[in-house]
Design a protein around this motif. Structure first.
Motif, PDB file in Angstrom:
ATOM      1  N   TYR A 153       0.848  -1.192   0.000  1.00  0.00           N
ATOM      2  CA  TYR A 153       0.000   0.000   0.000  1.00  0.00           C
ATOM      3  C   TYR A 153       0.882   1.240   0.000  1.00  0.00           C
ATOM      4  O   TYR A 153       2.101   1.152   0.144  1.00  0.00           O
ATOM      5  CB  TYR A 153      -0.950   0.010   1.204  1.00  0.00           C
ATOM      6  N   ALA A 154       0.270   2.393  -0.193  1.00  0.00           N
ATOM      7  CA  ALA A 154       1.003   3.659  -0.254  1.00  0.00           C
ATOM      8  C   ALA A 154       0.443   4.624   0.786  1.00  0.00           C
ATOM      9  O   ALA A 154      -0.766   4.707   0.990  1.00  0.00           O
ATOM     10  CB  ALA A 154       0.881   4.269  -1.649  1.00  0.00           C
ATOM     11  N   VAL A 155       1.355   5.353   1.417  1.00  0.00           N
ATOM     12  CA  VAL A 155       1.016   6.330   2.446  1.00  0.00           C
ATOM     13  C   VAL A 155       1.502   7.697   1.968  1.00  0.00           C
ATOM     14  O   VAL A 155       2.674   7.862   1.636  1.00  0.00           O
ATOM     15  CB  VAL A 155       1.701   5.962   3.789  1.00  0.00           C
ATOM     16  N   ARG A 156       0.613   8.678   1.917  1.00  0.00           N
ATOM     17  CA  ARG A 156       0.966  10.014   1.426  1.00  0.00           C
ATOM     18  C   ARG A 156       1.821  10.740   2.458  1.00  0.00           C
ATOM     19  O   ARG A 156       1.450  10.860   3.606  1.00  0.00           O
ATOM     20  CB  ARG A 156      -0.302  10.811   1.142  1.00  0.00           C
ATOM     21  N   MET A 157       2.983  11.236   2.003  1.00  0.00           N
ATOM     22  CA  MET A 157       3.909  11.952   2.878  1.00  0.00           C
ATOM     23  C   MET A 157       3.895  13.463   2.614  1.00  0.00           C
ATOM     24  O   MET A 157       4.176  14.245   3.504  1.00  0.00           O
ATOM     25  CB  MET A 157       5.324  11.427   2.669  1.00  0.00           C
ATOM     26  N   ALA A 158       3.619  13.856   1.380  1.00  0.00           N
ATOM     27  CA  ALA A 158       3.571  15.255   0.969  1.00  0.00           C
ATOM     28  C   ALA A 158       2.850  15.306  -0.375  1.00  0.00           C
ATOM     29  O   ALA A 158       2.461  14.271  -0.914  1.00  0.00           O
ATOM     30  CB  ALA A 158       4.982  15.836   0.843  1.00  0.00           C
ATOM     31  N   ARG A 159       2.713  16.504  -0.924  1.00  0.00           N
ATOM     32  CA  ARG A 159       1.974  16.667  -2.186  1.00  0.00           C
ATOM     33  C   ARG A 159       2.496  15.745  -3.285  1.00  0.00           C
ATOM     34  O   ARG A 159       1.730  15.126  -4.002  1.00  0.00           O
ATOM     35  CB  ARG A 159       2.055  18.117  -2.646  1.00  0.00           C
ATOM     36  N   ASP A 160       3.815  15.640  -3.432  1.00  0.00           N
ATOM     37  CA  ASP A 160       4.384  14.817  -4.500  1.00  0.00           C
ATOM     38  C   ASP A 160       5.297  13.719  -3.952  1.00  0.00           C
ATOM     39  O   ASP A 160       6.259  13.318  -4.588  1.00  0.00           O
ATOM     40  CB  ASP A 160       5.147  15.690  -5.492  1.00  0.00           C
ATOM     41  N   ARG A 161       4.978  13.217  -2.778  1.00  0.00           N
ATOM     42  CA  ARG A 161       5.819  12.194  -2.158  1.00  0.00           C
ATOM     43  C   ARG A 161       4.944  11.206  -1.390  1.00  0.00           C
ATOM     44  O   ARG A 161       3.983  11.574  -0.735  1.00  0.00           O
ATOM     45  CB  ARG A 161       6.799  12.853  -1.194  1.00  0.00           C
TER      46      ARG A 161
END
Length: 180
Positions: free
Chosen positions: A65-73
């Motif tokens: 899965y993916a976890v949002r760290m910042a707008r483009d990260r």
């Protein structure tokens, strides 16, 4: 020479460390592949079959899965170096392995909501799109995994022992047992 190392306790043995109380338990999650992805996040998600990413207090499931760290990260969890090499990809994103740089703690039980209330000022009803937030005075990535009683916290490895000590002092966990 001044020896400041006496001020701190040794780091827990993360393979055996557990904090347990009737309504909450905390343990370290070992061996979880973690990759930092920057750039075309949508392209990365599509390439690896991830339907979306989770933000603060979002619900992730499964082994990848993916976890949002910042707008483009984002932090891609469960995607190994064999699946995706480090470096720049022509699809428009860069990937860096950060598995050793982040310690993952998992809190589980009915007391998770109380832990969130003690550790952060975030509004659980409107947590935001980014999982990186102030948790216990440090920037951590915080989200639910599998269900709404399992909270995962990704913290810089050097700060994990501090977070562990902070957790040990919480009334939610002070009545339980600690193993290290």
């Amino acid at each position: 020479m001044l020896d400041n190392s006496r001020k701190w306790r040794p780091e827990p043995d993360w393979t055996r460390a557990v904090l347990a109380a009737p309504s909450l338990s905390v343990r370290a999650v070992a061996g979880l592949p973690q990759r930092l992805v920057s750039g075309d996040i949508g392209g990365f998600l599509a390439r690896y079959g991830l339907s979306s990413d989770v933000g603060a207090l979002g619900l992730a499931s499964g082994g990848r899965y993916a976890v949002r760290m910042a707008r483009d990260r984002l932090l891609a969890v469960g995607i190994t170096a064999q699946d995706c090499a480090d470096g720049w990809h022509v699809e428009g994103y860069g990937v860096t392995t950060v598995g050793a740089g982040l310690r993952v703690l998992e809190a589980r039980g009915q007391g998770v909501r109380d832990l969130i209330a003690r550790a952060t000022t975030i509004d659980p009803a409107d947590p935001g799109p980014c999982a990186a937030l102030q948790f216990c005075g440090m920037t951590c990535s915080v989200y639910f995994h599998g269900d709404l009683q399992t909270l995962r916290i990704h913290v810089d490895r050097g700060l994990a022992a501090y977070l562990w000590e902070w957790l040990e002092c919480q009334p939610l966990l002070s009545g339980g047992t600690a193993g290290a």
